[in-house]
Every structure is written in structure tokens, then in C-alpha cells.
Write an enzyme that holds these catalytic residues in place. Structure first.
Site, PDB file in Angstrom:
ATOM      1  N   ARG A 107       0.941  -1.205  -0.019  1.00 33.82           N
ATOM      2  CA  ARG A 107       0.064   0.116  -0.098  1.00 33.82           C
ATOM      3  C   ARG A 107       0.935   1.309  -0.056  1.00 33.82           C
ATOM      4  O   ARG A 107       1.781   1.352   0.914  1.00 33.82           O
ATOM      5  CB  ARG A 107      -0.903   0.142   1.160  1.00 33.82           C
ATOM      6  CG  ARG A 107      -1.615   1.322   1.519  1.00 33.82           C
ATOM      7  CD  ARG A 107      -2.831   1.267   2.530  1.00 33.82           C
ATOM      8  NE  ARG A 107      -3.841   0.551   2.131  1.00 33.82           N
ATOM      9  CZ  ARG A 107      -4.935   0.476   2.524  1.00 33.82           C
ATOM     10  NH1 ARG A 107      -5.382   1.189   3.530  1.00 33.82           N
ATOM     11  NH2 ARG A 107      -6.176  -0.223   2.004  1.00 33.82           N
ATOM     12  N   HIS A 134      -7.367   0.710  -6.027  1.00 32.54           N
ATOM     13  CA  HIS A 134      -7.741   0.020  -5.075  1.00 32.54           C
ATOM     14  C   HIS A 134      -8.287  -1.358  -5.473  1.00 32.54           C
ATOM     15  O   HIS A 134      -9.438  -1.851  -5.158  1.00 32.54           O
ATOM     16  CB  HIS A 134      -8.668   0.503  -3.821  1.00 32.54           C
ATOM     17  CG  HIS A 134      -8.425   0.012  -2.672  1.00 32.54           C
ATOM     18  ND1 HIS A 134      -7.607  -1.300  -2.365  1.00 32.54           N
ATOM     19  CD2 HIS A 134      -9.126  -0.001  -1.587  1.00 32.54           C
ATOM     20  CE1 HIS A 134      -7.637  -1.405  -1.020  1.00 32.54           C
ATOM     21  NE2 HIS A 134      -8.693  -0.836  -0.349  1.00 32.54           N
ATOM     22  N   GLN A 137     -10.002  -4.142  -3.166  1.00 34.08           N
ATOM     23  CA  GLN A 137     -11.363  -3.622  -2.940  1.00 34.08           C
ATOM     24  C   GLN A 137     -12.323  -4.001  -3.795  1.00 34.08           C
ATOM     25  O   GLN A 137     -13.586  -4.640  -3.426  1.00 34.08           O
ATOM     26  CB  GLN A 137     -11.361  -2.252  -2.468  1.00 34.08           C
ATOM     27  CG  GLN A 137     -12.638  -1.619  -2.306  1.00 34.08           C
ATOM     28  CD  GLN A 137     -13.017  -2.224  -0.771  1.00 34.08           C
ATOM     29  OE1 GLN A 137     -12.465  -2.217   0.136  1.00 34.08           O
ATOM     30  NE2 GLN A 137     -14.226  -2.848  -0.602  1.00 34.08           N
ATOM     31  N   ASP A 229     -17.696   6.591  -0.946  1.00 33.14           N
ATOM     32  CA  ASP A 229     -16.496   6.554  -0.372  1.00 33.14           C
ATOM     33  C   ASP A 229     -16.190   8.028   0.233  1.00 33.14           C
ATOM     34  O   ASP A 229     -17.009   8.895   0.031  1.00 33.14           O
ATOM     35  CB  ASP A 229     -15.264   5.965  -1.276  1.00 33.14           C
ATOM     36  CG  ASP A 229     -13.924   5.805  -0.669  1.00 33.14           C
ATOM     37  OD1 ASP A 229     -13.858   5.750   0.608  1.00 33.14           O
ATOM     38  OD2 ASP A 229     -13.009   5.631  -1.238  1.00 33.14           O
ATOM     39  N   CYS A 269     -16.407   1.181   0.819  1.00 31.98           N
ATOM     40  CA  CYS A 269     -15.524   0.199   1.150  1.00 31.98           C
ATOM     41  C   CYS A 269     -14.919   0.247   2.482  1.00 31.98           C
ATOM     42  O   CYS A 269     -14.198  -0.429   2.993  1.00 31.98           O
ATOM     43  CB  CYS A 269     -14.172   0.699   0.174  1.00 31.98           C
ATOM     44  SG  CYS A 269     -13.725   2.374   0.484  1.00 31.98           S
ATOM     45  N   ARG A 297     -13.314  -8.865   1.815  1.00 34.65           N
ATOM     46  CA  ARG A 297     -11.978  -8.753   1.601  1.00 34.65           C
ATOM     47  C   ARG A 297     -11.224 -10.008   1.843  1.00 34.65           C
ATOM     48  O   ARG A 297     -10.308 -10.368   0.835  1.00 34.65           O
ATOM     49  CB  ARG A 297     -11.418  -7.576   2.305  1.00 34.65           C
ATOM     50  CG  ARG A 297     -12.116  -6.024   2.065  1.00 34.65           C
ATOM     51  CD  ARG A 297     -11.776  -5.813   0.622  1.00 34.65           C
ATOM     52  NE  ARG A 297     -10.446  -5.842   0.392  1.00 34.65           N
ATOM     53  CZ  ARG A 297      -9.607  -4.738   0.878  1.00 34.65           C
ATOM     54  NH1 ARG A 297     -10.216  -3.598   1.422  1.00 34.65           N
ATOM     55  NH2 ARG A 297      -8.432  -4.816   0.658  1.00 34.65           N
TER      56      ARG A 297
HETATM   57  N1   CP Z   1     -11.290  -0.641   2.614  1.00 39.32           N
HETATM   58  C1   CP Z   1      -9.932  -0.606   3.031  1.00 39.32           C
HETATM   59  O1   CP Z   1      -9.074  -0.630   2.161  1.00 39.32           O
HETATM   60  O2   CP Z   1      -9.909  -0.285   4.269  1.00 39.32           O
HETATM   61  P1   CP Z   1      -8.472  -0.314   5.090  1.00 39.32           P
HETATM   62  O3   CP Z   1      -7.997   1.132   4.723  1.00 39.32           O
HETATM   63  O4   CP Z   1      -8.746  -0.273   6.490  1.00 39.32           O
HETATM   64  O5   CP Z   1      -7.411  -1.266   4.671  1.00 39.32           O
HETATM   65  N1  NVA Z   2     -10.422   6.521  -1.056  1.00 40.77           N
HETATM   66  C1  NVA Z   2      -9.981   6.072   0.302  1.00 40.77           C
HETATM   67  C2  NVA Z   2     -10.084   4.604   0.511  1.00 40.77           C
HETATM   68  C3  NVA Z   2      -9.656   3.894   1.695  1.00 40.77           C
HETATM   69  C4  NVA Z   2      -9.842   2.687   1.925  1.00 40.77           C
HETATM   70  C5  NVA Z   2      -8.517   6.547   0.719  1.00 40.77           C
HETATM   71  O1  NVA Z   2      -7.629   6.126  -0.284  1.00 40.77           O
HETATM   72  O2  NVA Z   2      -8.076   6.820   1.680  1.00 40.77           O
END
Ligand code: CP
Ligand code: NVA
Length: 310
Positions: A107, A134, A137, A229, A269, A297
Site C-alpha cells: 500500500r 484499489h 477492494q 467512499d 469500502c 476482502r
Molecule cells: N477498505 C480498505 O481498504 O480499508 P483499510 O484502509 O482499513 O484497509
Molecule cells: N479512497 C480511500 C479509500 C480507503 C480504503 C483512501 O484512499 O483513503
């Protein structure tokens, strides 16, 4: 124990899959969720590094559990605690880590950092979220839609909010699976133009449709699924909660949902900013699928890891 393999050992985005491959992955996820992994241990004696340069609850824990379920050993690595946090390059980090581990789940911020890591490391790399997309997701999202609706093709999927990483992967997945996707954002918050073009090509190939607009009521009209989101994503440099004015009218609430299908399913998400992009009534209400979506997930990633490592 898996019936399909991925074409590439990396999973950097849904642009690496065609519609049939995405369907195969979802079939594996549904099957493994129903049957359990039993003696399926493709990660036995393998170490998988989980590198997080941004916070995470769901992705981190579901990958730790998925790796363990498949017989492997997860090592969670927080970017700021590595030399990466003191300026060591992502390339050198990738080269070194891949001498120890058999796979990396990453990430990070810019998608180029993920690509650099994948190019530098000699082991499979999985995208656990970048600023651009993502994909893990979206696998869970599509799995949840299949469970709730029994299919994906022909359904109307309405995304409301910021044209962000989650929206991008959702658009890609929806148009790969023959859905009718609408994306409603404030002006200036629309999705990436390159991804829009890619999704238009999917529409030609898979009989899906995609419409972009600035009117959430129009976007959700008759929708089978409404998805939102956060308005401010990690790594944008903006404070969470600072985007309210630009997103006025984009909250997923009972009034907005009154224009959707009677059996609309509501997705997010997570993490949610309750009272901003979604109300308590909606996220805790009878149409909400968010907890099953979060659970999925895990199941989607078990299938993904199985297809990469077996
Ligand atoms: N939806 C998601 O990726 O959540 P986290 O940021 O908690 O991993
Ligand atoms: N769009 C959000 C998703 C988190 C899982 C972010 O990138 O913060």
C-alpha cells in the site's frame, strides 16, 4: 485446488485482467468461501511481506489472515518504521525485501511507486491500494454484488462522491463485468481520464455502459447498487472533513436513495465518515451491505493469493 491461474504473477491493477479472468477469480473466491480452504496450502513455507505506507485496518488484517489460512507467514512492515521512512528508495527496498520474502503486498502513494517496487523485486507484488486504484477492494465489491444479486451483468451500479482510487477500480470491474455504471462527482472531482477511456473500451467489448455526471439524483435513479467512499482520501494532503462544501448534495442518505431501486444495496469500502458521505441511517440500515463487503476482502484475497501462488 484452484482451477485458474493469473496470467501475470503481479496484481497491480484490474487493467491486468480481462472480463473472463475477473470472472474466474470471483468464481474461485465464491467456491473457496463456500468450501473452505481445507488442506489447500499454496503458501506453505512461504513468507509474504505486507508493506504499508498508509494506515489500514481491513486490508492489513484480511491479508494477514488470508496468508496464514493458506499456510504462509505474513510479515507486516510499516513504511515509516523501515529505512524507507528515512529516505531509502522504494527500488532498493524492493530489491532487498524480495531477497527475504516470496511475495509483497504493497500500500503506497503514487502508482509509480508500486510499479517501481514490482520492477525491482523478483517476487509477485500485489496492490493493496495506491492513489490511483484499489483493485483488491473491487474484487470484494464484485463478490458481494454476486452474492446479493446473483449476477453482475445488466445491473445498474451508481457511484456517488469523489472520483478516487476506489471509484477507479469499481469502474474498471463494473465495466469488465457488463454492468451499467454511473459515476456522479462534483466538478473538479471526476475520475482519471485514462481510466475513463479504458472503461469506455470495456463497454464496447463487454456490452456495459458508463455515464459520468455531476447530478447524484440522476446517477442513482433506478440503481441496483449505490456506492460511496470518503470525500478526502489518504495522501491527498487535505484534512478529512475539509471537503464538505464541494460535496454538498452528494451525501448518500434516505432522500437520495428514494430514487434508487426498491431493493437497492448500499456499499462503502470503509472506513466511513458517518454524517459526511453517508448517514448513520443508511450505513446501519436494511439496504447496507458494508459488513459483508468488508468480510469479503478476506475471501477475495484468499482466491487471489491461491491463483498467484499455486
Ligand atoms: N477498505 C480498505 O481498504 O480499508 P483499510 O484502509 O482499513 O484497509
Ligand atoms: N479512497 C480511500 C479509500 C480507503 C480504503 C483512501 O484512499 O483513503
Amino acid at each position: 485446488m484452484v482451477r485458474h491461474k493469473l496470467r501475470s504473477s503481479d496484481f497491480l491493477g484490474l487493467d491486468m485482467l480481462d472480463g473472463g479472468e475477473l470472472e474466474d477469480l470471483l468464481d474461485e473466491a465464491l467456491r473457496l468461501k463456500a468450501e473452505g480452504v481445507k488442506g489447500f496450502r499454496p503458501l506453505a513455507h512461504k513468507n509474504i511481506g505486507l508493506l504499508f505506507e498508509k494506515p489500514s485496518t481491513r486490508t492489513r488484517v484480511s491479508f494477514e489472515v488470508a496468508v496464514t489460512m493458506l499456510g504462509g507467514h505474513p510479515l507486516t512492515l510499516v513504511g515509516s518504521e523501515l529505512q524507507l521512512g528515512r529516505g531509502e528508495s522504494i527500488e532498493d527496498t524492493g530489491k532487498v525485501l524480495s531477497r527475504y520474502v516470496d511475495g509483497l503486498v504493497v500500500r503506497t502513494f503514487g502508482h509509480d511507486r508500486l510499479n517501481t517496487m514490482a520492477a525491482a523485486s523478483g517476487v509477485p507484488v500485489i496492490n493493496a491500494l495506491t492513489d490511483l486504484c484499489h483493485p483488491c477492494q473491487a474484487l470484494a465489491d464484485m463478490l458481494t454484488i454476486m452474492e446479493y444479486k446473483g449476477l453482475t451483468g445488466g445491473l445498474k451500479l451508481a457511484y456517488v462522491g469523489d472520483g478516487n482510487n476506489v471509484a477507479h477500480s469499481l469502474m474498471r470491474a463494473g465495466t469488465l463485468l457488463g454492468m451499467n455504471v454511473t459515476v456522479s462527482t462534483p466538478e473538479g472531482h471526476g475520475p482519471d481520464a485514462g481510466i475513463v477511456e479504458e472503461c469506455k473500451e470495456h463497454c464496447e467489448t463487454y456490452g456495459s455502459t458508463m455515464e459520468l455526471g455531476y447530478d447524484p439524483a440522476a446517477g442513482v435513479r433506478g440503481a441496483d447498487i449505490v456506492y460511496t467512499d470518503v470525500w478526502v482520501s489518504m495522501g491527498t494532503g487535505e484534512d478529512p472533513g475539509s471537503a464538505g462544501e464541494a460535496f454538498e448534495g452528494f451525501q448518500v442518505n434516505d432522500e437520495l436513495l428514494s430514487g434508487a431501486s426498491d431493493d437497492v444495496m448500499v456499499m462503502h469500502c470503509l472506513p466511513a465518515h458517518r454524517g459526511e458521505e453517508i448517514t448513520d441511517e443508511v450505513i446501519d440500515g436494511s439496504h447496507s451491505a458494508v459488513w459483508d463487503q468488508a468480510e469479503n476482502r478476506l475471501h477475495a484475497q484468499v482466491a487471489l493469493l491461491g491463483m498467484i501462488f499455486s
